[in-house]
Write a protein that holds these residues in place. Structure first.
Motif, mmCIF file in Angstrom:
data_model
loop_
_atom_site.group_PDB
_atom_site.id
_atom_site.type_symbol
_atom_site.label_atom_id
_atom_site.label_comp_id
_atom_site.label_asym_id
_atom_site.label_seq_id
_atom_site.Cartn_x
_atom_site.Cartn_y
_atom_site.Cartn_z
ATOM 1 N N TYR A 1 -6.069 5.853 -3.419
ATOM 2 C CA TYR A 1 -4.441 6.482 -3.124
ATOM 3 C C TYR A 1 -4.186 7.793 -3.481
ATOM 4 O O TYR A 1 -3.504 8.424 -2.879
ATOM 5 C CB TYR A 1 -3.537 5.367 -3.472
ATOM 6 C CG TYR A 1 -3.725 3.943 -3.008
ATOM 7 C CD1 TYR A 1 -4.134 3.808 -1.633
ATOM 8 C CD2 TYR A 1 -3.627 2.886 -3.662
ATOM 9 C CE1 TYR A 1 -4.428 2.504 -1.086
ATOM 10 C CE2 TYR A 1 -3.670 1.521 -3.341
ATOM 11 C CZ TYR A 1 -4.236 1.349 -1.962
ATOM 12 O OH TYR A 1 -4.198 0.110 -1.451
ATOM 13 N N GLY B 1 -7.600 2.855 -6.231
ATOM 14 C CA GLY B 1 -7.671 2.554 -4.896
ATOM 15 C C GLY B 1 -8.054 3.818 -3.873
ATOM 16 O O GLY B 1 -7.881 3.448 -2.688
ATOM 17 N N SER C 1 -4.716 1.275 6.997
ATOM 18 C CA SER C 1 -5.461 0.498 6.170
ATOM 19 C C SER C 1 -5.049 -1.100 6.509
ATOM 20 O O SER C 1 -6.250 -1.679 6.510
ATOM 21 C CB SER C 1 -4.817 0.699 4.786
ATOM 22 O OG SER C 1 -5.130 1.996 4.231
ATOM 23 N N SER D 1 -11.343 0.050 -10.060
ATOM 24 C CA SER D 1 -10.978 0.803 -9.036
ATOM 25 C C SER D 1 -9.388 0.594 -8.668
ATOM 26 O O SER D 1 -9.083 0.533 -7.469
ATOM 27 C CB SER D 1 -11.865 0.470 -7.649
ATOM 28 O OG SER D 1 -11.766 -0.843 -7.576
ATOM 29 N N ILE E 1 0.796 -1.135 -0.037
ATOM 30 C CA ILE E 1 0.149 -0.106 -0.123
ATOM 31 C C ILE E 1 0.821 1.165 0.077
ATOM 32 O O ILE E 1 0.450 2.390 -0.565
ATOM 33 C CB ILE E 1 -0.875 0.066 1.263
ATOM 34 C CG1 ILE E 1 -1.649 -1.313 1.475
ATOM 35 C CG2 ILE E 1 -1.986 1.003 1.312
ATOM 36 C CD1 ILE E 1 -2.628 -1.453 2.549
ATOM 37 N N TRP E 2 1.961 1.011 0.500
ATOM 38 C CA TRP E 2 2.938 2.282 0.655
ATOM 39 C C TRP E 2 3.418 2.810 -0.498
ATOM 40 O O TRP E 2 3.658 3.684 -0.813
ATOM 41 C CB TRP E 2 4.114 1.827 1.511
ATOM 42 C CG TRP E 2 5.135 2.830 2.083
ATOM 43 C CD1 TRP E 2 4.656 3.944 2.711
ATOM 44 C CD2 TRP E 2 6.521 2.775 1.874
ATOM 45 N NE1 TRP E 2 6.016 4.607 3.173
ATOM 46 C CE2 TRP E 2 6.948 3.911 2.764
ATOM 47 C CE3 TRP E 2 7.253 1.800 1.466
ATOM 48 C CZ2 TRP E 2 8.617 4.213 2.696
ATOM 49 C CZ3 TRP E 2 8.632 2.112 1.694
ATOM 50 C CH2 TRP E 2 9.414 3.197 2.505
#
Lengths: 348, 402
Positions: free
Chosen positions: A269, A267, A298, A264, A56-57
């Motif tokens: 982000y 996300g 998250s 999506s 996710i980072w």
């Protein structure tokens, strides 16, 4: 003085939302200490989880790097989500159409994603520079267009055989997957890419004459143009570069996370990265830990659901509180700076 | 100056990581004496009054019977949870000691196949999949512990279609479809077969007066900005003269909108889907609901894991025709709604009985596909494979088939 003040706000930016989150946990009868423990356990508790947090980072770092460029030019690049999507679409095109060895396909995907994102970013820039459309509205509009485009591709020309679903395309061939280490889902390549790009962006902004002129354009466009800087060209440049970097986030999302194109794919982000950059006060190095913190939240919200049986919406509530606290603190910081006597302000 | 803070931050982080690694090993080693642990992965919220709630309540019922525990993660789909994938959820559930994992959506197919390959010894079920069907088109012989369970909802949909046709005044029935695939093609076709039979054979009306159309929103439920909005689609159906909507999506928009219009004085109804309690959204506008009762099959699966007999079987379970609403035995049920007239209710009972005793098989030719090509010849009955892998819609239905 300035650094101390920033640290105070950074501290508050973390402390206030955390305290508010604790109250939410108490409200839903969840043990706050266990929840806090799960935050660390969930995000960093094992090499696998740490890898998932890094997954996710990566898009957060890339999106933040992109935003730093446009923020430096004084632009609100709300169209970042669309630029991520455009990068993912371009990379997916390569993944679907070209059969070659992994290094060739991945390189082509990265280049395509860069170009896809640049096109989308460039459009927002052109709308602003040539069309006089505020970049916020132009960007928002382009986000909708990008979503429409990706849904059209997934439901139409790139649909799975005999299926019409917005669920996503057929998974890519394994050659188009970012390589992973045994037992981990995160690709070290995407982590290196994200960190490398952040360093490159910071270097460009602080160490090159182009970067200096771009920042001058952001600080005071009128003064910059009087100095002979072509501000329009630099605004456009900032959107092209930001779009390209955001496009890379799309590449990693498609090739390292989903291994296919989904509607999506961005996300959210891109929007989250706006908050990261705001919280970082536009200082690049702070993006690393703050993005990591957001990625960890998250991951933790998943653990709260899994291990405490908390409703899945609660993660969203906590994130909402985080986001609101950050916005509130940013606003407060701006006001407190404005109220300060001129003599204390120092140089920026 | 600021980089120094960063170094401190990351050192602290590494310290925390070092500490928390110990916790996990402890929790894994103490799993042996604990009660049965079931991991349930839902695509929507557990309280959606539809598909996901039916799974949640079925699994809760089963786990209650064996006195076990359940780990539930809901809203596992890229739109709601962009940072969670099915293999990730499965890993964590196994880490927490789950002995059986149930993935409950067609959308989780790729994810559960990946997870099953990563954990070939852990019993898993993909509800609605066909990976364990030896005769199927997507058989995965290399996954010895990934089973499939699905209900023969075709019967439920036939009953739904019949109820719609019996009650409809205008003869315009619309189907609120999710996405298009084999499963949804066979279910909407079943609805049409039930409607056509009851419109012509029971109500004695002309087949040409029956208008049956389907519109697909693009996914199992509404994703704003991505799918068509089912609320809008439902209202368009009603605005174009439809008086009964049969829902095929995971959520309750059709019955909700029918309820609003009915209370405003319009003569319209809906047939929701999936979950027994979904008529409660608007009881008087509800003709009934075909629903899944996952409890008994999940209970069987849990017991087979406990006694070591779990295998990668493919189960496509029908209703218990003795009582389709028996919660202990019937996979598929149909609960009649308040909107159905008592006369139509009696006719529906007769229809259901005929389906159950085998005197009526609507999958019997002559039946053509939408394009006029032959699906089943005169007197020919469809095989399970033909029904499961329905490649098109049937003649007489309006709407896209792929």
């Amino acid at each position: 003085m300035f650094v101390r003040n920033d640290l105070l706000f950074l501290g508050l930016g973390i402390l206030v939302p955390v305290c508010a989150s604790m109250l939410v946990f108490l409200f839903v009868d969840a043990p706050p200490l266990r929840a806090t423990e799960l935050f660390f356990e969930g995000a960093f508790g094992s090499s696998q989880r740490m890898g998932d947090t890094l997954m996710i980072w990566v898009p957060l770092l890339l999106a933040s790097s992109a935003l730093i460029i446009t923020f430096s030019a004084g632009m609100w690049n709300i169209g970042i989500e669309g630029q991520i999507i455009a990068g993912a679409v371009a990379a997916s095109f390569v993944a679907r159409e070209f059969e070659a060895s992994t290094p060739v396909v991945l390189t082509a995907m990265i280049v395509a994603g860069l170009i896809g994102g640049m096109i989308w970013g460039g459009l927002a820039g052109l709308l602003r520079v040539r069309g006089g459309v505020n970049e916020i509205f132009g960007g928002l509009g382009l986000n909708f267009v990008a979503t429409g485009l990706v849904v059209y591709l997934i439901m139409g020309p790139w649909s799975r055989r005999g299926i019409a679903s917005t669920g996503g395309t057929e998974p890519f061939r394994p050659q188009a997957w970012f390589p992973t280490l045994d037992g981990l889902r995160v690709s070290p390549l995407s982590v290196l890419l994200a960190i490398g790009v952040l360093i490159l962006v910071l270097w460009f902004l602080s160490r090159t004459s182009y970067g200096l002129r771009l920042r001058a354009t952001g600080k005071n466009p009128l003064a910059a143009s009087r100095f002979g800087i072509r501000t329009d060209a630099y605004l456009l440049l900032s959107f092209l570069l930001a779009g390209g970097v955001a496009g890379l986030a799309g590449v990693t999302q498609a090739a390292a996370v989903y291994h296919r194109l989904v509607p999506s794919i961005s996300g959210g982000y891109g929007f989250l990265a706006i908050l990261i950059v705001l919280l970082a006060g536009f200082r690049g190095q702070w993006i690393l830990p703050i993005a990591l913190f957001f990625a960890a939240v998250s991951m933790a919200s998943f653990q709260w659901q899994l291990q405490l049986g908390l409703h899945s919406s609660l993660g969203g509530v906590i994130q909402g509180i985080l986001v609101l606290s950050v916005l509130l603190l940013s606003g407060y910081r701006a006001i407190s700076y404005m109220r300060k006597p001129i003599s204390e302000e120092g140089d920026a | 100056m600021q980089w120094k803070h960063l170094v401190i931050f990351f050192s602290l982080l590494l310290f925390v990581v070092g500490c928390s690694d110990n916790d996990e090993t402890e929790s894994v080693s103490s799993e042996a004496s604990e009660p049965f642990k079931l991991g349930l992965i839902l695509v929507g919220p557990r309280d959606d009054n539809g598909w996901s709630q039916a799974h949640f309540e079925g699994a809760s019922h089963a786990i209650e019977k064996v006195g076990g525990e359940m780990i539930v993660v809901d809203k596992v789909n890229p739109a709601d949870s962009p940072n969670i994938t099915v293999p990730q959820v499965v890993d964590d559930m196994i880490g927490q000691g789950a002995q059986l994992i149930i993935a409950t959506s067609d959308d989780m197919k790729d994810g559960i196949l990946e997870a099953a390959a990563a954990h070939p010894d852990v019993p898993m079920i993909h509800a609605s999949g066909d990976s364990a069907w030896t005769d199927g088109k997507a058989y995965h012989s290399e996954l010895p512990m990934l089973a499939n369970i699905m209900g023969k909802m075709e019967y439920g949909k036939m009953i739904a279609g019949c109820a719609a046709a019996l009650q409809s005044d205008t003869g315009r029935i619309s189907y609120l479809g999710p996405l298009i695939n084999d499963e949804t093609r066979r279910l909407v076709s079943s609805t049409y077969l039930g409607a056509k039979h009851c419109w012509t054979e029971v109500a004695g009306k002309s087949a040409s007066d029956l208008k049956f159309n389907v519109n697909w929103i693009g996914f199992w439920f509404n994703i704003p900005g991505v799918t068509l909005d089912p609320t809008v689609v439902a209202n368009e159906f009603f605005a174009s003269g439809t008086d009964v909507i049969v829902s095929g999506i995971d959520t309750t928009e059709a019955i909700v909108e029918a309820g609003k219009r009915a209370s405003a004085g319009e003569t319209v109804w809906a047939v929701p889907y999936d979950y027994e309690g979904s008529c409660s959204e608007a009881p008087s506008a509800c003709l009934g609901v075909p629903y899944f009762n996952w409890g008994p099959s999940y209970l069987d699966a849990i017991e087979s894991v406990s006694n070591g007999s779990f295998k990668a079987t493919f189960q496509w379970l029908g209703p218990d025709w003795k009582d389709i609403n028996d919660h202990d035995t019937s996979m598929i049920g149909f609960l009649k709604g308040d909107g159905l007239t008592s006369e139509n209710s009696k006719e529906l009972d007769k229809f259901t009985k005929a389906l159950g005793d085998g005197s009526l098989n609507l999958w019997t030719g002559p039946l053509n596909y939408q394009d006029g090509s032959s699906f089943l010849g005169e007197g020919e009955s469809a095989t399970d494979l033909q029904i499961w892998y329905m490649p098109s819609l049937l003649e007489g239905m309006d709407g896209p088939a792929e």
